[in-house]
Design a protein around this motif. Structure first.
Motif, PDB file in Angstrom:
ATOM      1  N   LYS A 151       4.392   1.962   5.915  1.00 23.67           N
ATOM      2  CA  LYS A 151       4.643   3.408   5.929  1.00 23.67           C
ATOM      3  C   LYS A 151       3.972   4.123   4.757  1.00 23.67           C
ATOM      4  O   LYS A 151       3.376   5.184   4.919  1.00 23.67           O
ATOM      5  N   ARG A 152       4.036   3.527   3.581  1.00 20.60           N
ATOM      6  CA  ARG A 152       3.461   4.214   2.405  1.00 20.60           C
ATOM      7  C   ARG A 152       1.951   4.351   2.513  1.00 20.60           C
ATOM      8  O   ARG A 152       1.381   5.358   2.108  1.00 20.60           O
ATOM      9  N   TRP A 153       1.287   3.341   3.097  1.00 21.25           N
ATOM     10  CA  TRP A 153      -0.168   3.435   3.265  1.00 21.25           C
ATOM     11  C   TRP A 153      -0.515   4.409   4.398  1.00 21.25           C
ATOM     12  O   TRP A 153      -1.519   5.110   4.337  1.00 21.25           O
ATOM     13  N   GLN A 154       0.361   4.438   5.405  1.00 18.23           N
ATOM     14  CA  GLN A 154       0.137   5.378   6.502  1.00 18.23           C
ATOM     15  C   GLN A 154       0.208   6.818   5.996  1.00 18.23           C
ATOM     16  O   GLN A 154      -0.599   7.658   6.375  1.00 18.23           O
ATOM     17  N   GLU A 155       1.170   7.086   5.141  1.00 22.87           N
ATOM     18  CA  GLU A 155       1.308   8.430   4.574  1.00 22.87           C
ATOM     19  C   GLU A 155       0.145   8.764   3.648  1.00 22.87           C
ATOM     20  O   GLU A 155      -0.298   9.906   3.570  1.00 22.87           O
TER      21      GLU A 155
END
Length: 243
Positions: A151-155
């Motif tokens: 999720k953090r890389w997606q954001e």
């Protein structure tokens, strides 16, 4: 070949020939335009019954071909009256046809287990339950885990203007990817997984040449490796359990 399997193949072949081989584009267009007034619709339904009769070769029995003809007509008429002919409607249409074929197979196979007995047998079959659980795990919980883990890389790359992909495409690709990997493991085709990894690497190489950022490539690589690893783990555990 087992007689019950033969009957199932005959019924399925008659349906495939009717809906996909002998149905022309012109006939489909005519049915969509005229609906219940289209003579193609009646001919199409009649063809389903005739092919079923010919393939079953039960010359003195007409009940199943008649039922197939009538149900095929009304299922197709239902589909024609839908506002949109999209994937959902197509899948529902085929599901209704297949349910009719399953009922016909059950009727033609006196030795077939009754539905309650079948459910009872499946609910106590370790191999069936283990395989079913494995597919459900790789489709739902594993996808959820990968989504949370990345999720953090997606954001981080969400605002990247170079990111240009179809909505939810990655999730759908991941689901089919994990289903394929699990199937290969359960069928003892471990070597084919290497070809799948190679094919995806070639696609990612093409993405890098088309201008996608390094962040996006790394993000997809992380998700892919997690998808492969978790699917292989689940498949290996199932093999230990049932083989």
């Amino acid at each position: 070949m087992n007689e019950s399997v033969l009957i199932g193949v005959q019924l399925l072949l008659a349906h495939v020939l009717t809906d996909f081989v002998f149905q022309t584009k012109a006939a489909v267009v005519h049915k969509q335009a005229k609906k219940a007034k289209s003579w193609f619709l009646y001919l199409h339904a009649l063809l389903a019954g005739i092919l079923t009769y010919l393939l079953l070769q039960q010359w003195t029995s007409f009940s199943v071909p008649i039922v197939v003809t009538v149900t095929h007509f009304f299922i197709d008429l239902w589909k024609l009256n839908k506002k949109e002919d999209n994937l959902r409607v197509f899948l529902l249409d085929q599901m209704f046809h297949l349910l009719v074929l399953v009922a016909a197979w059950w009727y033609l196979n006196p030795a077939a287990t009754s539905f309650p007995e079948l459910l009872s047998e499946l609910s106590t079959n370790t191999s069936f339950l283990a395989v079913l659980a494995a597919y459900l795990i790789v489709i739902f919980p594993v996808g959820f885990i990968i989504g949370k883990a990345t999720k953090r890389w997606q954001e981080e790359i969400a605002a990247d203007e170079a990111l240009n992909s179809l909505e939810s495409a990655g999730r759908v690709i991941g689901i089919f990817e994990r289903i394929l990997i699990l199937t290969l493991i359960l069928t003892d085709n471990f070597g084919a997984i290497g070809f799948l990894i190679g094919a995806k690497s070639i696609l990612r190489f093409g993405d890098s040449k088309s201008g996608n950022t390094r962040k996006q490539t790394e993000y997809v690589l992380i998700g892919t490796l997690m998808s492969f690893a978790l699917s292989i783990i689940v498949g290996s555990l199932v093999r230990v359990l049932i083989f």
